[in-house]
Write an enzyme that holds these catalytic residues in place. Structure first.
Site, PDB file in Angstrom:
ATOM      1  N   GLY A   1      47.618  26.076  37.527  1.00  0.00           N
ATOM      2  CA  GLY A   1      46.602  26.405  36.542  1.00  0.00           C
ATOM      3  C   GLY A   1      45.642  25.256  36.299  1.00  0.00           C
ATOM      4  O   GLY A   1      44.527  25.447  35.826  1.00  0.00           O
ATOM      5  N   ASN A   2      46.095  24.020  36.623  1.00  0.00           N
ATOM      6  CA  ASN A   2      45.223  22.848  36.516  1.00  0.00           C
ATOM      7  C   ASN A   2      44.224  22.760  37.670  1.00  0.00           C
ATOM      8  O   ASN A   2      43.236  22.020  37.578  1.00  0.00           O
ATOM      9  CB  ASN A   2      46.045  21.558  36.505  1.00  0.00           C
ATOM     10  N   SER A   3      44.482  23.481  38.749  1.00  0.00           N
ATOM     11  CA  SER A   3      43.612  23.396  39.921  1.00  0.00           C
ATOM     12  C   SER A   3      42.163  23.682  39.548  1.00  0.00           C
ATOM     13  O   SER A   3      41.860  24.668  38.870  1.00  0.00           O
ATOM     14  CB  SER A   3      44.058  24.397  40.991  1.00  0.00           C
TER      15      SER A   3
ATOM     16  N   HIS B   1      40.635  27.512  46.564  1.00  0.00           N
ATOM     17  CA  HIS B   1      41.859  28.318  46.478  1.00  0.00           C
ATOM     18  C   HIS B   1      42.011  28.990  45.109  1.00  0.00           C
ATOM     19  O   HIS B   1      42.802  29.923  44.966  1.00  0.00           O
ATOM     20  CB  HIS B   1      43.101  27.479  46.821  1.00  0.00           C
TER      21      HIS B   1
ATOM     22  N   ASP C   1      38.276  22.862  50.338  1.00  0.00           N
ATOM     23  CA  ASP C   1      38.840  23.431  49.111  1.00  0.00           C
ATOM     24  C   ASP C   1      37.913  23.225  47.914  1.00  0.00           C
ATOM     25  O   ASP C   1      38.362  22.897  46.817  1.00  0.00           O
ATOM     26  CB  ASP C   1      40.221  22.842  48.819  1.00  0.00           C
TER      27      ASP C   1
ATOM     28  N   GLY D   1      32.367  16.041  67.734  1.00  0.00           N
ATOM     29  CA  GLY D   1      32.018  17.029  68.748  1.00  0.00           C
ATOM     30  C   GLY D   1      33.057  17.112  69.846  1.00  0.00           C
ATOM     31  O   GLY D   1      32.722  17.224  71.032  1.00  0.00           O
TER      32      GLY D   1
END
Length: 441
Positions: free
Chosen positions: A267-269, A149, A178, A325
């Site tokens: 901003g830490n992501s 992201h 992610d 599945g």
């Protein structure tokens, strides 16, 4: 496999018989030796030529080594000395990522673009800094691990490493987890400081941790805390819409997340969560907060999971995950009452893929999954999380209700590498009325 092994297997060498003293005398002594030397030199020259060609064409490559090392942390308590040593060791490996996108115009301009957001018909060619995040250097040649992201929709990336800004390119990503990998593209041979890897499978609740990143664009920021909890899992549905207003229907599956009270802010992501030894244990990802900012509850993707995916991406593979599945949908009490099910919650099996582990184990359409490995299943999301937390090849115990009878089936999990969707344990487009032949408006 190292390059030499690969080279030998690709280019088998010619066997040259070595004559012993008796054979040499029988063939005329010096003449036999001369023949041997000419043959040996000819083979050596041929090998050198092939080796040179491989270097020139890039066929011979050195495998990327993931993870680095560093000075051992010698502090023995949770004092400022510990924080200082960990920060000194890890800060060179944590980067700031600036995301740039091209400005677009519908061609109509003015109020049309203001209200409708432009379109993809025309690009102005101007790059605008639209968002920022963090990343972690995982190899000395400049591969960086971050969140999907953070770089989603980027037309250009710039990364700041130890105060120097570089261009970067996207190597690959796994949106359902992610996770993304980018690489410095204009380093001119610079060697970067790769972070030392820890083990996220052996964390203790209450152990000391540090989060590192660029909260609100404030580069090289650190905060300390503890591991608040482990194995926090959640499925997040994509609420965003495409240009025409329809939801994409994609989901992100977060499994076995590390919960921490070390400050994580916008901003830490993509930044680092490290332990008291300065080893990477997680990639900072989520915030649980009413305001959207720090509230003491943040989450990080476990490093073991993230690194496994990054290695696949760097190798040029499609990131793969475990799957049964099947397609399922959630059963609740009202649905159970309406259709006469024997259980009031679980995951209804709407489809079983041919050749899947579920089919081999005997899972059938109409089964209602009520538990996996003893853990209660109350929704389709529970199945997604239970399966994604396992490895390809693992065997799980799946308990189903089949027409009132309870059965436990042993399902060996396959890979979703060949699937068009990595979230096919659920089915957001499922319709109960179409399945049972009813039609309500």
């Amino acid at each position: 496999m190292d390059p030499q092994t690969s080279y030998a297997s690709s280019y088998p060498t010619q066997e040259i018989p070595v004559q012993n003293a008796t054979a040499e005398k029988a063939s005329g002594g010096k003449g036999g030796l001369k023949t041997f030397l000419f043959g040996f030199l000819g083979a050596l020259i041929a090998c050198l030529l092939v080796f040179g060609i491989m270097i020139g064409t890039g066929a011979l490559k050195t495998a990327t080594v993931i993870g680095g090392s560093g000075n051992a942390i010698t502090a023995t308590d949770e004092s400022s000395t510990l924080a200082e040593q960990v920060a000194s060791k890890c800060l060179p490996s944590v980067v700031s990522i600036d995301v740039y996108t091209q400005s677009t115009s519908s061609g109509y301009g003015g109020l049309f673009d203001y209200f409708y957001g432009g379109g993809s018909n025309s690009n102005s060619g101007e790059l605008t800094n639209t968002s920022l995040g963090s990343g972690v250097v995982i190899s000395t040649d400049g591969y960086i691990l971050t969140n999907y992201h953070v770089i989603e929709g980027a037309d250009a990336l710039k990364v700041t490493v130890e105060g120097t800004e570089y261009d970067a390119e996207i190597i690959g990503s796994d949106s359902s987890s992610d996770v993304a990998v980018i690489k410095v593209s204009n380093a001119n041979g610079k060697t970067f400081t790769a972070i030392e890897l820890g083990d996220s499978d052996n964390l203790n609740i209450g152990e000391w941790v540090m989060s590192i990143g660029s909260p609100f664009g404030l580069e090289q920021s650190v905060a300390t805390g503890i591991v608040s909890a482990v194995n926090r899992s959640q499925v997040y549905s994509d609420s965003s819409s495409n240009y025409y207003g329809y939801s994409t229907g994609e989901s992100t599956i977060y499994t076995n997340m590390i919960q921490t009270d070390a400050a994580i802010n916008p901003g830490n992501s993509g930044g680092a969560l490290v332990d008291a030894d300065g080893k990477l244990i997680g990639i900072n990802t989520l915030i649980e907060s009413y305001s959207g900012n720090y509230s003491g509850v943040g989450f990080a993707i476990p490093v073991n999971y993230a690194i496994a995916l990054s290695q696949q991406i760097i190798s040029g593979e499609t990131p793969s995950h475990a799957q049964m599945g099947i397609s399922t949908t959630t059963i609740n009490s009202s649905i159970a009452q309406r259709y006469g099910f024997s259980v009031s919650s679980g995951a209804y099996v709407a489809q079983v893929s041919p050749g899947s582990g579920a089919e081999a184990a005997g899972v059938k359409v109409g089964d209602i999954i009520t538990s996996v490995d003893g853990a209660t299943i109350e929704s389709s999301s529970d199945v997604q999380l239970a399966v994604r937390s396992k490895n390809i090849g693992d065997t799980i115990a799946v308990t189903v209700n089949r027409s009132g009878e309870t059965l436990t089936l042993q399902v060996t999990l396959g890979s979703d590498a060949a699937s068009t969707s990595t979230t096919n344990q659920g089915n957001s487009n499922f319709s109960w009325d179409s399945l049972f032949g009813n039609n309500t408006n």
